[in-house]
Scaffold this motif. Structure first.
Motif, mmCIF file in Angstrom:
data_model
loop_
_atom_site.group_PDB
_atom_site.id
_atom_site.type_symbol
_atom_site.label_atom_id
_atom_site.label_comp_id
_atom_site.label_asym_id
_atom_site.label_seq_id
_atom_site.Cartn_x
_atom_site.Cartn_y
_atom_site.Cartn_z
ATOM 1 N N LEU A 10 -0.410 15.369 -40.148
ATOM 2 C CA LEU A 10 -0.370 15.758 -41.553
ATOM 3 C C LEU A 10 -1.513 15.146 -42.347
ATOM 4 O O LEU A 10 -2.310 15.859 -42.972
ATOM 5 C CB LEU A 10 0.976 15.351 -42.163
ATOM 6 N N LEU A 32 -5.128 16.848 -43.499
ATOM 7 C CA LEU A 32 -5.503 16.937 -44.916
ATOM 8 C C LEU A 32 -6.909 16.384 -45.141
ATOM 9 O O LEU A 32 -7.696 16.957 -45.904
ATOM 10 C CB LEU A 32 -4.488 16.171 -45.772
ATOM 11 N N VAL A 47 -2.053 22.356 -41.524
ATOM 12 C CA VAL A 47 -1.875 20.920 -41.751
ATOM 13 C C VAL A 47 -0.631 20.400 -41.045
ATOM 14 O O VAL A 47 -0.621 19.288 -40.503
ATOM 15 C CB VAL A 47 -1.815 20.630 -43.271
ATOM 16 N N LEU A 48 0.429 21.178 -41.021
ATOM 17 C CA LEU A 48 1.707 20.709 -40.482
ATOM 18 C C LEU A 48 1.825 20.870 -38.970
ATOM 19 O O LEU A 48 2.707 20.271 -38.361
ATOM 20 C CB LEU A 48 2.859 21.459 -41.158
ATOM 21 N N LEU A 98 -3.255 26.870 -45.451
ATOM 22 C CA LEU A 98 -3.489 25.435 -45.293
ATOM 23 C C LEU A 98 -2.232 24.710 -44.844
ATOM 24 O O LEU A 98 -2.284 23.846 -43.961
ATOM 25 C CB LEU A 98 -4.011 24.847 -46.613
ATOM 26 N N TRP A 99 -1.086 25.044 -45.448
ATOM 27 C CA TRP A 99 0.138 24.322 -45.113
ATOM 28 C C TRP A 99 0.509 24.490 -43.650
ATOM 29 O O TRP A 99 1.055 23.577 -43.014
ATOM 30 C CB TRP A 99 1.285 24.785 -46.013
#
Length: 254
Positions: free
Chosen positions: A55, A59, A45-46, A41-42
């Motif tokens: 971002l 999310l 998302v980034l 996920l990180w």
């Protein structure tokens, strides 16, 4: 009875865009959903895309994926409700600025029903554009309320507004322009802010904070993986493009 005018404006916007819940995903939507579903996920998302930092928008998309899967109608119900909220906020802002519920209803209804919004509302990847409007309208509503009632714009209030606007910069690229220009709006609506040193300092620093956050998110991501060819080209041609931006800005101001 003034709130009834607001209800009318929102109802008209909802009526025009009611078919929105029948839309489905298109182009970039499927790519972003595939990244969210198939990557950590990180990382998904980034990742910058199209020059945007996504971002907050990513999310929101990730939360929608967990809740709705590929049931696109629920995604677009959220878009429609957000548009209704934005129309209501615009009504409240215009009402305070002009003092007329009828004119506020007219302005909000014209904006809420405008066919120009179809490109934003009908493409889920552009939902970040709607979220930027929400951030702008929330802050602007609080600003005009304080000006209208004689409330004090304190340092803490300015920091809270800045946090909301910074969140908007990670919803869609246009949020950066909103954040860069908003200190001038505050000074125009409440010139007394200029005389408060600490508050003035925060407002003057905010454009630099905005640009720093934008660049930090992009270049911080490069620690995780290289930028795509498209993102690299965006940065490569940014410098030469300044010669085009400056004359455009002069015309816009004029």
């Amino acid at each position: 009875r003034a709130w009834l005018y607001g209800v009318i404006a929102v109802a008209l916007a909802m009526a025009v865009y009611w078919p929105l819940h029948q839309a489905w995903f298109f182009s970039d939507d499927l790519m972003h959903l595939a990244e969210i579903a198939g990557e950590p996920l990180w990382l998904a998302v980034l990742r910058p895309f199209g020059g945007h930092n996504y971002l907050v928008r990513n999310l929101v998309m990730a939360a929608s994926w967990e809740l709705f899967g590929l049931h696109a109608e629920w995604y677009f119900w959220v878009v429609l409700l957000t548009h209704a909220l934005n129309t209501a906020l615009l009504f409240a802002i215009v009402r305070r600025l002009v003092g007329s519920p009828l004119l506020a209803c007219l302005g909000a209804a014209l904006w809420g029903t405008s066919p120009l919004a179809a490109g934003t509302l009908g493409w889920y990847s552009a939902y970040g554009h709607v979220l930027v409007a929400s951030c702008l309208l929330l802050v602007l509503h609080d600003l005009v309320r304080r000006v209208d009632t004689g409330g004090t714009i304190t340092e803490r209030v300015v920091i809270a507004w800045g946090a909301i606007l910074l969140a908007g910069t990670t919803c869609f690229g246009v949020g950066i322009g909103v954040a860069l220009g908003f200190p001038a709006v505050i000074f125009l609506l409440d010139p007394s802010v200029w005389s408060r040193r600490r508050t003035r300092r925060w407002l003057l620093a905010f454009p630099f904070v905005t640009l720093t956050v934008y660049l930090a998110l992009r270049h911080g991501f490069m620690v995780l993986e290289p930028l795509s060819v498209e993102e690299t080209l965006h940065e490569r041609y940014l410098g030469p493009a300044v010669s085009v931006f400056v004359p455009m800005l002069q015309h816009l101001i004029g």
